[in-house]
Design a protein around this motif. Sequence first.
Motif, PDB file in Angstrom:
ATOM      1  N   GLU A  75     -15.586   9.704 -79.774  1.00  0.00           N
ATOM      2  CA  GLU A  75     -16.358   8.877 -80.710  1.00  0.00           C
ATOM      3  C   GLU A  75     -16.238   7.459 -80.212  1.00  0.00           C
ATOM      4  O   GLU A  75     -15.173   6.883 -80.228  1.00  0.00           O
ATOM      5  N   GLY A  76     -17.348   6.910 -79.770  1.00  0.00           N
ATOM      6  CA  GLY A  76     -17.298   5.550 -79.219  1.00  0.00           C
ATOM      7  C   GLY A  76     -16.712   5.586 -77.830  1.00  0.00           C
ATOM      8  O   GLY A  76     -15.563   5.232 -77.620  1.00  0.00           O
ATOM      9  N   THR A  77     -17.511   6.017 -76.861  1.00  0.00           N
ATOM     10  CA  THR A  77     -17.042   6.014 -75.477  1.00  0.00           C
ATOM     11  C   THR A  77     -16.755   4.592 -75.063  1.00  0.00           C
ATOM     12  O   THR A  77     -17.626   3.736 -75.139  1.00  0.00           O
TER      13      THR A  77
END
Lengths: 64, 723
Positions: free
Chosen positions: B255-257
């Motif tokens: 989640e959220g690279t």
Amino acid sequence: MSVLLLMIPMALVLGLGFVFAFMWAAKSEQFDDVETPAHRILFEDDKMIESVDNVKVHAKESSS
Amino acid sequence: MGQLQQNSPRIDDSYLDQENFKHLYADAENPNLIRFYVDGISCSRCVQKLESLPQTKSQIRSVQVQLGSKMAQVEISPSSNFATAAQLIRDLGFYPTPLRARTNAEDLEKISNRNELIRLAVAAFCAGNIMTFAFGVYFGLEGELKHVFDWLSFVLYLPVVTYVAWPFYRGAWQSLKQRQLSIDLPMVVASFSGFLFSTVNLIRGEGSLYYDSISGFLFLILAARFLQKSIQKKAFSDSFRHWLPLQEKVMKLGEGTRWTPVESLKKGDRILLKASEICPGDARLESVTADFDLSFLTGESCPQTYSRGMTVPSGARALSAEAVLQMERLGEDTTFGKILSEVRSGFLKQSNFMGLADRASHLLILSVFSIATVFVIVYGFWDLPQALERGLALIVLACPCAMAFGTPLALTMGLRRATQKGLIAKSADVFEKMGRIRSIFLDKTGTLTKSKLEISRSVPQTLDSDSISYVLSLENISSHPIAFALRSYLGSSKAEVRLVQFEEHREVPGVGVFGRIDGISYSVRKGLDSFPRSVALFREDTCVCHFLISEDLEENSAELIHKWKARGLEVFVVSGDQQHIVDQVAQRLGLAKENSFGNLSPEQKAEMVQKKPFSMMVGDGINDVLAFQKAFVSVAVSGSIRAAMQSASVYSSTGALAQVDLLFQVSENTLKSVNRNLWISVFYNTVGGVAAMLGFVNPFVAAILMPISSLVILVSTVWGGRE
């Protein structure tokens, strides 16, 4: 002879003054880097040129 | 070098302002302060460009550059951010890498250096002034003025016996605790008993005062030690953290690279590794296939292809454009992690090697003490005041000051000479160790052979410009070692090259590069069997030309090895590469088959080195680090990872095997210098000691003899060591 009574303390005080100056310089990190300050005196001062010529000179970024 | 570019290639520095990175890089006391290692700094102009940034860019408050270590300390204005600072530095044409915030250890070291300088200044002041007064007395001053001068000398000696002599007291105490003799001990005895007896004489109003001689030699020895330490440190001045091959950040998927510091990765995290990034732990490959370079682990740069499900080891360098991996093991649980932590801890380890100079000084200390004691007791029965007087003269004169001064000086000169020749030694005890070496272990790749894959020649020798441009255009998309080799080989041909556009241009990992023009497919891949160890340009299935990949031995390797064997040294080749290739290399060097060992892991190499006493390991790459630590002397040859320098005793900056031979020479010369100095001090001590016992020595004589002996030693070291 009486001159010595004045000169010797003066010499010692002067010497001590230098020792304290050295201690201050060392503590304020002046001896940490002895290489770079030598290069700083070579900096060109563009602002100086501007005021002498009395002409608006842009801060020059000359290529090397 | 550094032109103004308004639009530098877009590099994403925004991670610098993420919380998790700020806490690594931002200074502990000032959250707007960050330090960068700036590659590309080379002269005053560079320093000026960086330091005058605040004048034109309001986002930066100040920049302070350290030329020696290429470090720039940047303070941003509170409204700006670190990413902007990095970008501004890049716009000037430099390559900044963030450095970790200052550690406590670094700060403490700086403070201790400053204190040493201050101590030297005080020592010089006191010694100089005491000598001024003493010489007045020597040249005939009498009466009340003499009295005043003597008391002044006493007052000036007080800081010497307490503050200046402090390192000697500490050193003597520590060596006593370990039941060892060190040269600090006689220094302590001399300075303290000199003080005691001189003061007694001062109060009595008669007898000798030795304040000047003792403060003089304390200063000289402190200066010699300081010089030795600063020369040793200068060679190692760069902050070593930027050399660690593991990059500090990696792209974490989820989640959220986003970029994550390597040290906060956990098992199960999935990461995206880009080309030339290093895998930070043992990880399972999720991409279909990817190429990796394992040279950090094995020293061999031949790329290995991994397919989905296989475990990529920590330290592997990605060669494919992008690879997705899932972390399995991190940190010290991995081989590479273990090696890295050995590097870190090895750097701080003190060597407790007892050299010749140390043992000679022990002998001298014992003899001086026993002779002095016996003398004072025996003579004391006869004439006590004279006995004490002569005993004091004996201790002051015969104190192994010349030795305390001469050995560090000779070793320092040796270090300087070695550095001038490109050999950077971590400490001076390497010189003596070199004299005891009995066997040499040579790594193959990068040490005996050139470390990069190279093309030796093409078949046919001259190529037409079409072939050259096709090969270069095909290899343009590849960062495979073979691509680099081809680029450097073909780039050196004078023909003008124009790059060609291919359709279906792709790199197939483990096979080669392919492309299509006008319906004809071209490829660069493994050559025909008639040319082993080669790549070839193919047009459809016909071979156009071959490029032979060489494993060239460094010039003179065979001669040097012959020279070493003639000296009675055993020479071995150890390598992670296949046995038959290692055998070939050994044969070309004139070594027997029993001396060639292939297929060795880093642990196995270390084991081999450990089995032979007094062994020297010459290697490069982090995979030799374990062997370095087991060897008696280790030489890191450049061309590969500079972090290996942290665990090796000596770092060779040009990487040629000839430098190892130079090391032998410099060591021999330095040892001769040390020996010469030892003999000079023995002579001086004997003559001086006898003269003292016979009553010929008074403070004036001592004040003259001491500088003379120091001068003789100085001359002998500087002049005698010239080649």
